[in-house]
Structure formats: C-alpha cells, structure tokens
Design a protein around this motif. Sequence first.
Motif, PDB file in Angstrom:
ATOM      1  N   PHE A 171       0.828  -1.195   0.000  1.00  0.00           N
ATOM      2  CA  PHE A 171       0.000   0.000   0.000  1.00  0.00           C
ATOM      3  C   PHE A 171       0.868   1.253   0.000  1.00  0.00           C
TER       4      PHE A 171
ATOM      5  N   ALA B 204       6.559  11.106  -0.730  1.00  0.00           N
ATOM      6  CA  ALA B 204       6.391  12.550  -0.882  1.00  0.00           C
ATOM      7  C   ALA B 204       7.669  13.063  -1.533  1.00  0.00           C
TER       8      ALA B 204
ATOM      9  N   GLU C   1      -9.838  12.871  -3.208  1.00  0.00           N
ATOM     10  CA  GLU C   1      -9.045  11.912  -3.980  1.00  0.00           C
ATOM     11  C   GLU C   1      -7.998  11.311  -3.043  1.00  0.00           C
ATOM     12  N   PHE C   2      -8.235  10.107  -2.633  1.00  0.00           N
ATOM     13  CA  PHE C   2      -7.339   9.423  -1.699  1.00  0.00           C
ATOM     14  C   PHE C   2      -6.328   8.635  -2.524  1.00  0.00           C
ATOM     15  N   VAL C   3      -5.443   9.365  -3.166  1.00  0.00           N
ATOM     16  CA  VAL C   3      -4.563   8.749  -4.168  1.00  0.00           C
ATOM     17  C   VAL C   3      -3.095   9.055  -3.872  1.00  0.00           C
ATOM     18  N   ASN C   4      -2.235   8.226  -4.443  1.00  0.00           N
ATOM     19  CA  ASN C   4      -0.805   8.467  -4.391  1.00  0.00           C
ATOM     20  C   ASN C   4      -0.372   9.370  -5.524  1.00  0.00           C
ATOM     21  N   PRO C   5       0.692  10.114  -5.409  1.00  0.00           N
ATOM     22  CA  PRO C   5       1.537  10.204  -4.206  1.00  0.00           C
ATOM     23  C   PRO C   5       0.963  11.140  -3.141  1.00  0.00           C
TER      24      PRO C   5
ATOM     25  N   TRP D 146      -5.821  14.584  -2.503  1.00  0.00           N
ATOM     26  CA  TRP D 146      -6.329  15.917  -2.853  1.00  0.00           C
ATOM     27  C   TRP D 146      -7.757  16.057  -2.354  1.00  0.00           C
TER      28      TRP D 146
ATOM     29  N   SER E  49      -8.719  23.596  -3.788  1.00  0.00           N
ATOM     30  CA  SER E  49      -8.107  22.267  -3.781  1.00  0.00           C
ATOM     31  C   SER E  49      -6.902  22.250  -2.853  1.00  0.00           C
TER      32      SER E  49
ATOM     33  N   GLU F 273      -3.681  19.941  -1.148  1.00  0.00           N
ATOM     34  CA  GLU F 273      -2.817  18.774  -1.315  1.00  0.00           C
ATOM     35  C   GLU F 273      -2.401  18.246   0.047  1.00  0.00           C
TER      36      GLU F 273
ATOM     37  N   VAL G 249      -3.879   7.501   6.660  1.00  0.00           N
ATOM     38  CA  VAL G 249      -4.684   6.506   7.383  1.00  0.00           C
ATOM     39  C   VAL G 249      -4.193   6.358   8.817  1.00  0.00           C
TER      40      VAL G 249
ATOM     41  N   PRO H 211     -10.801   6.979   2.953  1.00  0.00           N
ATOM     42  CA  PRO H 211     -11.324   7.415   1.652  1.00  0.00           C
ATOM     43  C   PRO H 211     -12.660   8.155   1.751  1.00  0.00           C
TER      44      PRO H 211
END
Lengths: 175, 142
Positions: B16, B22, B45-49, B52, B68, B70, B78, B84
Amino acid sequence: MRILAFIMFALLLGAGRASAWEEYKYLDQGVAIQFPTKPQATKSIYDSVYAKGLASMVYSAEDDHVLYKLTVVDLTGRPDTGANFLNEAANRLQREGEVLFTDFPRVYQDARSVFGVSLVVDRTDGSRVRTSLYHHKGRLYIADAIVLPARGDKDMTTPSRYDQTIRFPPDGRFD
Amino acid sequence: MTRKAFGLAGIAAALFAAPAVAHHAFAMFDQSKVLHMSGTVKQFEFVNPHAWLHVAFVNDKGDTSTWSFEGGSPSQLVALGWAPDHPRVGEMIEVGFRPMKDGSRGGQLMSVKFPNGQRVCSNRGCGDGTGDIVPGVYRPQE
C-alpha cells in the motif's frame, strides 16, 4: 479469510481509487508525470540561440480548457550548457506577459534533489501559463499547464498540481 | 495465527505504501501561516503520491468557488485517522491549510475539523504546533 479480505482491501486502497489523474512513465525520456487524461505524444524540434532543430518530444493533453504539456529536449553532447538552456527558456517565458510568480521547486530530497524553476505568467493572449523547468541528465524538461482563455477561471489550483507530479529516475528505472 | 496475521498485514501495508513517496518540496505553500475556511466537500481523492481534497466555499456575496488542497500520501493519512470516505462528499467541514504562494485557490492541507468537533491533521502536524509528523517512505532505487 479475513486476512485475505484485509489484504485485498489494502491493495484496492492503494491502487484503485478512481481519479482521472494518472502517471505516465517515459523511460526513454527519463521522466514520469501525471496527466488528467491520456496524453498524445508528438516528435518535435526545439530552437535555441545555441542550436536550432534540437530533437524533442512533446506529451500533451487538454482537460477542462487547461492544456497540460511536457516538452523534453535532447541536449546530448552539451553537458556544459544545461543551465543556459534552462534560463533561456525562463527568459523567453517571462517576456510573454506579466510574471505573477516565480519559485524554485525541488524534486526528491537530499543528494537526490533536482532543482528547477517555476513561473506563472499571464500571457497577452489571455491565457495563464504555469511552467516548471528542469535540466537533468542531458535533457531540458518543460512542464506547462496553460489555462486557456475559454476556461475563464484562472485561479484554479490544478496547474500547480501538474508540475508537482514530475519525477526522474536517478538510476534509470522507476520501480 | 496472530503473528501470521500481523505479518500478512505488514506485507499489505508495505504494498500500500510503496508508491507513496512525498517526492517534492512544499515551498509553493506559504509556511508562515495557516488559514481556516468552512465549506462542503466536493471530492476527496485518496490517491498516491498525494491526496487531494476539493472543497466548495461560498463567499460573503454568495458566490461559490472550489478550492483544492494537497495532503500527504494515503499511507500517511490513514495512520492519522483519515479514510477514503472521511471526509466524505457533501460533508460540511472546516479546512486548515497553508495557502498557495501564487495566489491560486488552494494550499497544503493541514487539518479538517468535522461538525462533531473531531479533527484530523496532516502528516506534517496540524499547523498550530500540535499533531504528529509521519514521514514518507524512502525508496533508494527511485
């Protein structure tokens, strides 16, 4: 069974979130960057006061009246002029309109750091461009996020999101 | 069984976290201040890296605009109580953030306060001297 379910959940959590932004890796160009939609790749040439017709690749995608474009210029055989190519590109950009912002971003940390320069310029054609420039391992990278006049709202944050996603593989591979 | 469970969970956590580096500086954000605004969650948006958070704010004139923010990577967040669906779309929240230096609508996500008073903070603390620092994953081969 519960363990398996947990692992599947963790994997889905890490990989599957529905976001339009996806990373595209260009191993032959030594770079990866995210686009909101699938970009088109085009061969091009780049002119400088130092050399004309330099080979370059352009990756571009438009989303919601914002044009995202990564230009990679091959500077092979010009190891001593990278800074000049970068500063020339910045100089050209600042002449295109009113410079609103200048920054010196960093990708990676410590000894792996790759520093560049970012400019936000309101162009005379009504567009706003946020550009980040990097010179790395014989290439000039130009990441443009151009808010087109049709977008209207220029103060959106997504242009800065674009150039923040760029990364370079120090040892020639990403994973 | 417990040891096996923790071992497998560790593997899952590592998978995960793997892409969650970062990798850029945060110099584009004004580190001298933290602003707070209340609005409605438009998208998370629970996204890598980096995660947002998009929030709709209504100003004094009744005009709505989307900002927005970051955040850290999902693996960092988490550990700090984010999920999410936390915050979830449509929820009223108060966002704490370090604003963009270029004046665009957004910034570095520092905290979210929920209507019930609960607050979750970023992997770089809450911005007010409290909170935990959660480092990213370093991958030498990258």
